[in-house]
Design a protein around this motif. Structure first.
Motif, PDB file in Angstrom:
ATOM      1  N   ALA A 359       6.603  -0.934   9.334  1.00 43.00           N
ATOM      2  CA  ALA A 359       5.205  -1.141   9.726  1.00 43.00           C
ATOM      3  C   ALA A 359       4.500   0.193   9.929  1.00 43.00           C
ATOM      4  CB  ALA A 359       5.135  -1.985  10.994  1.00 43.00           C
ATOM      5  N   LEU A 360       5.139   1.109  10.639  1.00 41.08           N
ATOM      6  CA  LEU A 360       4.550   2.435  10.835  1.00 41.08           C
ATOM      7  C   LEU A 360       4.405   3.168   9.505  1.00 41.08           C
ATOM      8  CD1 LEU A 360       6.448   3.617  14.052  1.00 41.08           C
ATOM      9  CD2 LEU A 360       4.065   2.858  13.891  1.00 41.08           C
ATOM     10  N   CYS A 361       5.375   2.982   8.629  1.00 40.63           N
ATOM     11  CA  CYS A 361       5.335   3.605   7.305  1.00 40.63           C
ATOM     12  C   CYS A 361       4.095   3.152   6.540  1.00 40.63           C
ATOM     13  CB  CYS A 361       6.598   3.235   6.535  1.00 40.63           C
ATOM     14  SG  CYS A 361       6.707   3.921   4.889  1.00 40.63           S
ATOM     15  N   MET A 362       3.793   1.858   6.585  1.00 34.45           N
ATOM     16  CA  MET A 362       2.606   1.333   5.904  1.00 34.45           C
ATOM     17  C   MET A 362       1.329   1.868   6.533  1.00 34.45           C
ATOM     18  SD  MET A 362       3.409  -0.465   3.306  1.00 34.45           S
ATOM     19  CE  MET A 362       1.848  -1.298   3.001  1.00 34.45           C
ATOM     20  N   LEU A 363       1.308   1.970   7.860  1.00 30.23           N
ATOM     21  CA  LEU A 363       0.111   2.469   8.542  1.00 30.23           C
ATOM     22  C   LEU A 363      -0.143   3.939   8.235  1.00 30.23           C
ATOM     23  CD1 LEU A 363       0.602   0.780  12.034  1.00 30.23           C
ATOM     24  CD2 LEU A 363      -1.021   0.117  10.248  1.00 30.23           C
ATOM     25  N   ALA A 364       0.922   4.698   7.963  1.00 33.59           N
ATOM     26  CA  ALA A 364       0.785   6.129   7.678  1.00 33.59           C
ATOM     27  C   ALA A 364       0.417   6.407   6.225  1.00 33.59           C
ATOM     28  CB  ALA A 364       2.098   6.843   8.019  1.00 33.59           C
ATOM     29  N   LEU A 365       0.675   5.448   5.336  1.00 31.31           N
ATOM     30  CA  LEU A 365       0.480   5.668   3.907  1.00 31.31           C
ATOM     31  C   LEU A 365      -0.986   5.949   3.579  1.00 31.31           C
ATOM     32  CD1 LEU A 365       1.825   5.601   1.087  1.00 31.31           C
ATOM     33  CD2 LEU A 365       1.244   3.150   0.995  1.00 31.31           C
ATOM     34  N   ARG A 366      -1.231   7.131   3.018  1.00 27.93           N
ATOM     35  CA  ARG A 366      -2.581   7.570   2.589  1.00 27.93           C
ATOM     36  C   ARG A 366      -3.566   7.673   3.749  1.00 27.93           C
ATOM     37  NH1 ARG A 366      -1.195   3.666  -1.255  1.00 27.93           N
ATOM     38  NH2 ARG A 366      -2.534   2.142  -0.229  1.00 27.93           N
ATOM     39  N   LYS A 367      -3.083   7.777   4.972  1.00 34.09           N
ATOM     40  CA  LYS A 367      -3.966   7.807   6.141  1.00 34.09           C
ATOM     41  C   LYS A 367      -3.572   8.939   7.090  1.00 34.09           C
ATOM     42  CE  LYS A 367      -6.709   4.206   5.538  1.00 34.09           C
ATOM     43  NZ  LYS A 367      -8.181   4.273   5.648  1.00 34.09           N
ATOM     44  N   PRO A 368      -4.026  10.180   6.823  1.00 35.58           N
ATOM     45  CA  PRO A 368      -3.676  11.315   7.694  1.00 35.58           C
ATOM     46  C   PRO A 368      -4.077  11.110   9.153  1.00 35.58           C
ATOM     47  CG  PRO A 368      -4.663  12.087   5.643  1.00 35.58           C
ATOM     48  CD  PRO A 368      -4.830  10.609   5.659  1.00 35.58           C
ATOM     49  N   GLU A 369      -5.220  10.445   9.383  1.00 38.16           N
ATOM     50  CA  GLU A 369      -5.661  10.219  10.765  1.00 38.16           C
ATOM     51  C   GLU A 369      -4.671   9.331  11.504  1.00 38.16           C
ATOM     52  OE1 GLU A 369      -7.746   8.157   8.285  1.00 38.16           O
ATOM     53  OE2 GLU A 369      -7.747  10.164   7.395  1.00 38.16           O
TER      54      GLU A 369
END
Length: 467
Positions: A359-369
């Motif tokens: 889940a964290l991996c998906m939230l981090a994908l392409r989203k530096p913020e």
């Protein structure tokens, strides 16, 4: 598990030989027979591991109890003795529910046509039909191949005609669910027969019944499975789209959740089904717009002590985070802190660690913020702790490596802090221990700025040096 198969009679004869020839006690004779066959690579998962009743005085071989019950049911059906059916159906259902080998033995000896005939005889008797469906569901559990076109039509017709009866609806849906697990053709036939509106309709009509809502949601989820190894390509994606676009499935499920705010079991099932329906960007966004994200976050916070619920909510959040806009909504809702807490709180549970990292991996994908938020909330540390806790779990190792890689791929300033947490040796160990982790671990080490030695695999063909 072995790949060889034997007949029940072969096992029974071996047990009897142990008793008569080697003077073993019955329990010892069964254990010895099990050990003997398993040492030969025989799969005994469908074998009744019990002593068959001794032969009668005239030497006639006796049968296992479930076959005797089946004979009584067969006579009642043949004679259309409706008065005897409840007792025989109840006895057969109870024995089928004990274990798969009992169901398998009954199924191999004509139980399905007998039970189907009982269902047909009970068509005009509500209580008897309920009992017959209960027995059919118990028999089909793990044996979906038994169901034929006549049985499918009977179930569909009964669900249509008795849609206002919650108990019959529950029993019928349970049969459908068992018949569709690991059986693609049954799934497709039921969908063509109109099962999807019957399932969503059952959730709406019986929205106050926890069991009906839970079972209907589970049956909808099974329609999106691709678990039949006999079929190269299933219709899982098509069925998911039909549930959403043609049957308003997302709204139905999320509305149903409002009636069960204190029932973690129902909410967990609804989350699991929503995750299977998150197959398009617009579906993920619709879940948020309908309030689905809010109930997931609330459920995660309120049910942190229930690992089964936590796992399903994390899986659902992971699924809806496939939409980049939804990623931001999830982070804004404060879900990242709860995900990190879930991993830390259930550090000994590999499935929760896997789903949390994913889940964290998906939230981090392409989203530096989002990466900064995850890092500040302890996400990288939680992932590394999960790797330490489960060195042999390839799924945990892989998802943690992917998370680390996503955190630093567009935010190189996070590399230093993550390396200080001890990431490099853990990722290197995962790469060395698990072949399936090689690519993701190498990518994580590379993006962390570590020196990466490429593996070379000789394939045996000229000019074929694979990295």
């Amino acid at each position: 598990m072995g790949s060889k198969q034997i007949a029940q009679e072969t096992f029974d004869d071996a047990v009897q030989e142990n008793i008569t020839e080697f003077e073993m006690e019955p329990e010892e004779a069964v254990r010895e027979a099990v050990q003997q066959f398993e040492s030969q690579g025989v799969d005994l998962s469908n074998i009744v591991k019990a002593v068959r009743p001794p032969a009668s005085e005239n030497g006639q071989r006796q049968k296992h109890q479930i076959l005797l019950t089946l004979e009584c049911l067969g006579r009642a059906v043949a004679e259309q003795d409706v008065a005897q059916l409840p007792e025989q159906l109840s006895a057969l259902a109870a024995q089928c529910k004990e274990q798969l080998p009992f169901r398998y033995l009954a199924g191999r000896n004509g139980a399905y046509p007998a039970v189907l005939s009982a269902c047909q005889l009970a068509a005009g008797d509500r209580d008897l039909l309920l009992q017959a469906f209960s027995t059919l569901g118990a028999l089909l559990d793990g044996q979906p191949d038994l169901l034929d076109a006549t049985g499918q039509e009977l179930l569909l017709r009964s669900l249509r005609e008795r849609r206002q009866d919650a108990e019959v609806t529950l029993a019928g849906i349970r049969c459908v669910r068992h018949a569709c697990l690991k059986h693609e053709h049954n799934r497709q036939d039921f969908v063509k027969g109109g099962i999807l509106p019957l399932l969503t309709g059952a959730i709406t009509q019986h929205g106050s019944s926890a069991e009906v809502v839970r079972m209907a949601a589970s049956a909808l989820r099974v329609m999106t499975f691709d678990d039949d190894i006999r079929v190269p390509f299933g219709h899982a994606h098509d069925h998911a789209k039909m549930i959403v676009l043609e049957n308003d499935g997302l709204r139905v499920l999320i509305e149903a959740a409002k009636a069960f705010k204190d029932n973690s079991g129902v909410l967990s099932e609804l989350c699991a089904t929503l995750s299977r329906l998150s197959v398009r960007n617009e579906f993920c966004q619709e879940i948020v717009d309908l309030g689905g994200l809010n109930f997931m976050v609330t459920l995660l916070a309120d049910c942190m002590e229930h690992p089964d619920v936590v796992k399903q909510v994390l899986s659902a959040i992971r699924a809806v985070a496939g939409n980049d806009d939804v990623k931001d909504a999830i982070v804004d809702a404060g879900a990242t802190d709860l995900i990190v807490l879930a991993i830390s709180h259930h550090l000994g549970n590999p499935q929760i660690c896997e789903q949390g990292c994913a889940a964290l991996c998906m939230l981090a994908l392409r989203k530096p913020e989002n990466c900064s938020v995850i890092m500040e909330g302890g996400g990288a540390l939680a992932a590394l702790q999960a790797m330490k806790a489960h060195p042999r779990e390839v799924a945990v190792q892989k998802q943690a490596c992917m998370l680390i890689r996503n955190l630093v791929s567009r935010s190189r300033e996070l590399s230093g802090p993550i390396l200080e947490l001890g990431a490099e040796p853990l990722i290197s160990e995962a790469r060395a221990a698990h072949r399936d982790c090689d690519d993701v671990a190498r990518a994580a080490l590379r993006d962390l700025g570590c020196k990466v030695e490429l593996r070379e695999l000789w394939t045996g063909q000229k000019g074929s040096l694979a990295q």
